[in-house]
Design a protein around this motif. Structure first.
Motif, PDB file in Angstrom:
ATOM      1  N   LEU A   1      -5.946  38.984  30.030  1.00 33.43           N
ATOM      2  CA  LEU A   1      -7.291  39.163  29.480  1.00 33.43           C
ATOM      3  C   LEU A   1      -7.556  38.166  28.362  1.00 33.43           C
ATOM      4  O   LEU A   1      -8.644  37.581  28.288  1.00 33.43           O
ATOM      5  CB  LEU A   1      -7.454  40.592  28.959  1.00 33.43           C
ATOM      6  N   ALA A   2      -6.566  37.955  27.488  1.00 30.75           N
ATOM      7  CA  ALA A   2      -6.740  37.017  26.375  1.00 30.75           C
ATOM      8  C   ALA A   2      -6.979  35.598  26.888  1.00 30.75           C
ATOM      9  O   ALA A   2      -7.796  34.857  26.333  1.00 30.75           O
ATOM     10  CB  ALA A   2      -5.516  37.044  25.473  1.00 30.75           C
ATOM     11  N   LEU A   3      -6.295  35.226  27.967  1.00 32.51           N
ATOM     12  CA  LEU A   3      -6.485  33.901  28.542  1.00 32.51           C
ATOM     13  C   LEU A   3      -7.898  33.754  29.094  1.00 32.51           C
ATOM     14  O   LEU A   3      -8.566  32.731  28.872  1.00 32.51           O
ATOM     15  CB  LEU A   3      -5.449  33.666  29.646  1.00 32.51           C
ATOM     16  N   ARG A   4      -8.371  34.774  29.805  1.00 32.23           N
ATOM     17  CA  ARG A   4      -9.732  34.730  30.344  1.00 32.23           C
ATOM     18  C   ARG A   4     -10.760  34.660  29.211  1.00 32.23           C
ATOM     19  O   ARG A   4     -11.745  33.922  29.305  1.00 32.23           O
ATOM     20  CB  ARG A   4      -9.989  35.952  31.231  1.00 32.23           C
ATOM     21  N   GLU A   5     -10.529  35.421  28.147  1.00 33.43           N
ATOM     22  CA  GLU A   5     -11.454  35.404  27.016  1.00 33.43           C
ATOM     23  C   GLU A   5     -11.493  34.036  26.355  1.00 33.43           C
ATOM     24  O   GLU A   5     -12.565  33.538  25.994  1.00 33.43           O
ATOM     25  CB  GLU A   5     -11.047  36.464  25.996  1.00 33.43           C
ATOM     26  N   THR A   6     -10.334  33.412  26.216  1.00 29.45           N
ATOM     27  CA  THR A   6     -10.271  32.097  25.583  1.00 29.45           C
ATOM     28  C   THR A   6     -11.015  31.052  26.404  1.00 29.45           C
ATOM     29  O   THR A   6     -11.794  30.253  25.867  1.00 29.45           O
ATOM     30  CB  THR A   6      -8.806  31.665  25.394  1.00 29.45           C
ATOM     31  N   VAL A   7     -10.780  31.042  27.715  1.00 28.78           N
ATOM     32  CA  VAL A   7     -11.468  30.085  28.589  1.00 28.78           C
ATOM     33  C   VAL A   7     -12.975  30.351  28.597  1.00 28.78           C
ATOM     34  O   VAL A   7     -13.790  29.428  28.523  1.00 28.78           O
ATOM     35  CB  VAL A   7     -10.891  30.147  30.018  1.00 28.78           C
ATOM     36  N   TYR A   8     -13.344  31.623  28.667  1.00 24.82           N
ATOM     37  CA  TYR A   8     -14.750  32.017  28.677  1.00 24.82           C
ATOM     38  C   TYR A   8     -15.474  31.540  27.414  1.00 24.82           C
ATOM     39  O   TYR A   8     -16.535  30.909  27.481  1.00 24.82           O
ATOM     40  CB  TYR A   8     -14.836  33.540  28.803  1.00 24.82           C
TER      41      TYR A   8
ATOM     42  N   SER B   1     -10.958  31.867  15.377  1.00 20.01           N
ATOM     43  CA  SER B   1     -11.908  32.987  15.294  1.00 20.01           C
ATOM     44  C   SER B   1     -11.216  34.340  15.405  1.00 20.01           C
ATOM     45  O   SER B   1     -11.811  35.375  15.105  1.00 20.01           O
ATOM     46  CB  SER B   1     -12.968  32.859  16.399  1.00 20.01           C
ATOM     47  N   GLY B   2      -9.951  34.347  15.825  1.00 20.31           N
ATOM     48  CA  GLY B   2      -9.197  35.597  15.874  1.00 20.31           C
ATOM     49  C   GLY B   2      -9.029  36.239  14.511  1.00 20.31           C
ATOM     50  O   GLY B   2      -8.806  37.445  14.399  1.00 20.31           O
ATOM     51  N   ILE B   3      -9.171  35.449  13.452  1.00 21.89           N
ATOM     52  CA  ILE B   3      -9.017  35.977  12.097  1.00 21.89           C
ATOM     53  C   ILE B   3     -10.108  36.990  11.775  1.00 21.89           C
ATOM     54  O   ILE B   3      -9.889  37.958  11.047  1.00 21.89           O
ATOM     55  CB  ILE B   3      -9.029  34.819  11.075  1.00 21.89           C
ATOM     56  N   ILE B   4     -11.314  36.788  12.320  1.00 23.31           N
ATOM     57  CA  ILE B   4     -12.425  37.706  12.022  1.00 23.31           C
ATOM     58  C   ILE B   4     -12.713  38.635  13.206  1.00 23.31           C
ATOM     59  O   ILE B   4     -13.809  39.176  13.323  1.00 23.31           O
ATOM     60  CB  ILE B   4     -13.700  36.933  11.635  1.00 23.31           C
ATOM     61  N   GLY B   5     -11.751  38.787  14.079  1.00 20.36           N
ATOM     62  CA  GLY B   5     -11.920  39.741  15.169  1.00 20.36           C
ATOM     63  C   GLY B   5     -12.322  39.145  16.489  1.00 20.36           C
ATOM     64  O   GLY B   5     -12.613  39.880  17.437  1.00 20.36           O
ATOM     65  N   GLY B   6     -12.380  37.817  16.584  1.00 22.80           N
ATOM     66  CA  GLY B   6     -12.659  37.191  17.865  1.00 22.80           C
ATOM     67  C   GLY B   6     -11.521  37.451  18.840  1.00 22.80           C
ATOM     68  O   GLY B   6     -10.364  37.610  18.425  1.00 22.80           O
ATOM     69  N   GLY B   7     -11.819  37.512  20.118  1.00 21.95           N
ATOM     70  CA  GLY B   7     -10.787  37.814  21.094  1.00 21.95           C
ATOM     71  C   GLY B   7     -10.004  36.586  21.499  1.00 21.95           C
ATOM     72  O   GLY B   7     -10.087  35.529  20.880  1.00 21.95           O
ATOM     73  N   GLY B   8      -9.225  36.728  22.549  1.00 26.16           N
ATOM     74  CA  GLY B   8      -8.496  35.598  23.097  1.00 26.16           C
ATOM     75  C   GLY B   8      -7.087  35.455  22.557  1.00 26.16           C
ATOM     76  O   GLY B   8      -6.542  36.336  21.888  1.00 26.16           O
ATOM     77  N   LEU B   9      -6.498  34.312  22.859  1.00 28.33           N
ATOM     78  CA  LEU B   9      -5.114  34.059  22.474  1.00 28.33           C
ATOM     79  C   LEU B   9      -4.949  33.968  20.964  1.00 28.33           C
ATOM     80  O   LEU B   9      -3.891  34.313  20.428  1.00 28.33           O
ATOM     81  CB  LEU B   9      -4.633  32.757  23.137  1.00 28.33           C
ATOM     82  N   GLY B  10      -5.982  33.508  20.277  1.00 28.70           N
ATOM     83  CA  GLY B  10      -5.906  33.428  18.821  1.00 28.70           C
ATOM     84  C   GLY B  10      -5.733  34.792  18.187  1.00 28.70           C
ATOM     85  O   GLY B  10      -4.973  34.952  17.224  1.00 28.70           O
ATOM     86  N   LYS B  11      -6.434  35.769  18.707  1.00 26.54           N
ATOM     87  CA  LYS B  11      -6.315  37.133  18.184  1.00 26.54           C
ATOM     88  C   LYS B  11      -4.902  37.667  18.379  1.00 26.54           C
ATOM     89  O   LYS B  11      -4.336  38.302  17.473  1.00 26.54           O
ATOM     90  CB  LYS B  11      -7.324  38.037  18.888  1.00 26.54           C
ATOM     91  N   ILE B  12      -4.321  37.418  19.562  1.00 30.63           N
ATOM     92  CA  ILE B  12      -2.958  37.881  19.825  1.00 30.63           C
ATOM     93  C   ILE B  12      -1.969  37.199  18.886  1.00 30.63           C
ATOM     94  O   ILE B  12      -1.081  37.841  18.311  1.00 30.63           O
ATOM     95  CB  ILE B  12      -2.585  37.612  21.290  1.00 30.63           C
ATOM     96  N   ALA B  13      -2.129  35.876  18.707  1.00 29.48           N
ATOM     97  CA  ALA B  13      -1.212  35.137  17.834  1.00 29.48           C
ATOM     98  C   ALA B  13      -1.269  35.660  16.407  1.00 29.48           C
ATOM     99  O   ALA B  13      -0.230  35.808  15.742  1.00 29.48           O
ATOM    100  CB  ALA B  13      -1.557  33.648  17.869  1.00 29.48           C
ATOM    101  N   ILE B  14      -2.463  35.962  15.923  1.00 29.09           N
ATOM    102  CA  ILE B  14      -2.624  36.448  14.542  1.00 29.09           C
ATOM    103  C   ILE B  14      -2.150  37.893  14.415  1.00 29.09           C
ATOM    104  O   ILE B  14      -1.403  38.236  13.495  1.00 29.09           O
ATOM    105  CB  ILE B  14      -4.095  36.305  14.104  1.00 29.09           C
ATOM    106  N   ASN B  15      -2.582  38.747  15.349  1.00 24.85           N
ATOM    107  CA  ASN B  15      -2.232  40.167  15.244  1.00 24.85           C
ATOM    108  C   ASN B  15      -0.727  40.418  15.344  1.00 24.85           C
ATOM    109  O   ASN B  15      -0.170  41.234  14.599  1.00 24.85           O
ATOM    110  CB  ASN B  15      -2.949  40.966  16.337  1.00 24.85           C
ATOM    111  N   TYR B  16      -0.083  39.710  16.272  1.00 26.98           N
ATOM    112  CA  TYR B  16       1.340  39.966  16.485  1.00 26.98           C
ATOM    113  C   TYR B  16       2.228  39.020  15.679  1.00 26.98           C
ATOM    114  O   TYR B  16       3.284  39.429  15.185  1.00 26.98           O
ATOM    115  CB  TYR B  16       1.681  39.857  17.972  1.00 26.98           C
TER     116      TYR B  16
ATOM    117  N   LEU C   1      -1.881  27.919  24.622  1.00 26.06           N
ATOM    118  CA  LEU C   1      -3.007  27.124  24.097  1.00 26.06           C
ATOM    119  C   LEU C   1      -2.759  25.636  24.318  1.00 26.06           C
ATOM    120  O   LEU C   1      -3.679  24.887  24.673  1.00 26.06           O
ATOM    121  CB  LEU C   1      -3.212  27.415  22.608  1.00 26.06           C
ATOM    122  N   ILE C   2      -1.520  25.212  24.120  1.00 27.41           N
ATOM    123  CA  ILE C   2      -1.178  23.804  24.342  1.00 27.41           C
ATOM    124  C   ILE C   2      -1.357  23.440  25.816  1.00 27.41           C
ATOM    125  O   ILE C   2      -1.866  22.365  26.147  1.00 27.41           O
ATOM    126  CB  ILE C   2       0.270  23.526  23.886  1.00 27.41           C
ATOM    127  N   VAL C   3      -0.955  24.344  26.696  1.00 23.48           N
ATOM    128  CA  VAL C   3      -1.127  24.108  28.137  1.00 23.48           C
ATOM    129  C   VAL C   3      -2.614  23.978  28.481  1.00 23.48           C
ATOM    130  O   VAL C   3      -3.010  23.103  29.270  1.00 23.48           O
ATOM    131  CB  VAL C   3      -0.481  25.247  28.957  1.00 23.48           C
TER     132      VAL C   3
END
Length: 237
Positions: free
Chosen positions: A24-31, A178-193, A210-212
């Motif tokens: 889901l995070a990957l789809r959100e990031t691409v979207y 944008s994961g810092i302020i609640g944005g979804g995607g891989l950034g949110k996972i990286a920050i939360n975990y 993200l690099i890929v």
């Protein structure tokens, strides 16, 4: 640290997060990245055309004060750090998206942050067009709009595609922040975990993904830019 990073418990927990949340995070990031890039070009490309055609030596000069104002606004928006800009545009984000958190809401600050950058990239691409082609079109009686449609844009396609690749990879990086302020995607996972829960392996996997994505966008963009370059096609023949 590395022993804890790859011990069985850490690997099991990381795999469960990857299996359940990464798709889901990957789809959100691409979207978010693709949609924000599309809107940024929708705003930035016409602005880039205006910067070139409205210049003192352009095909449709505009008043000097207006051009200075446009350039000042673009430079001002580009100079604001993205994290601060996200907070500044909270009212606009709430107005357009109904909320300031979430995947869709993060598109608004991404577009605001990136369209001035896209405008400068488009301006750079359009200025690379051979001025002799423009003069030839003018001598044949072409209007400014016709010159833009038939000369400036078609001749700058390879450069625009190359710069679009730069834009989409930059926006991808912004989307992670944008994961810092609640944005979804891989950034949110990286920050939360990775940041809040100290599960560095999950953060590392999110960064690798993200690099890929960056490499994938870069490869596709470079291929399109090269395949659309008329000069390279002539050399091949």
């Amino acid at each position: 640290m590395f022993e804890k990073l790859f011990n069985p418990e850490t690997l099991t927990a990381a795999w469960e997060i990857v299996r359940s949340q990464f798709p889901l995070a990957l789809r959100e990031t691409v979207y978010v990245t693709v949609l924000a890039t599309a809107f940024a070009f929708l705003l930035g490309l016409p602005l880039g055309v205006l910067l070139v055609t409205g210049d003192a030596g352009g095909i449709r000069p505009l008043p000097g004060w207006l051009m200075k104002l446009i350039n000042t606004v673009i430079n001002l928006l580009r100079s604001i750090p993205f994290l601060i800009l996200m907070i500044l545009v909270f009212p606009l984000t709430r107005l357009l998206a109904g909320t300031v958190v979430g995947t869709t809401a993060s598109i608004v600050p991404l577009v605001i942050a990136s369209f001035p950058f896209v405008a400068r990239l488009a301006e750079s691409s359009l200025r690379e067009v051979n001025p002799n082609l423009i003069e030839m079109a003018q001598s044949m009686g072409a209007s400014p709009l016709q010159i833009v449609q038939k000369v400036l844009l078609p001749e700058s396609v390879p450069s625009l595609l190359s710069n679009a690749t730069i834009a989409i990879t930059t926006i991808l990086g912004y989307s992670a922040m944008s994961g810092i302020i609640g944005g979804g995607g891989l950034g949110k996972i990286a920050i939360n975990y990775g940041y809040y829960r100290y599960q560095y392996l999950v953060m590392l996997l999110a960064v690798i993904l993200l690099i890929v994505l960056v490499q994938l966008f870069q490869s596709v963009g470079t291929h399109l830019a090269v395949s659309s370059d008329k000069r390279l096609k002539k050399q091949a023949k």
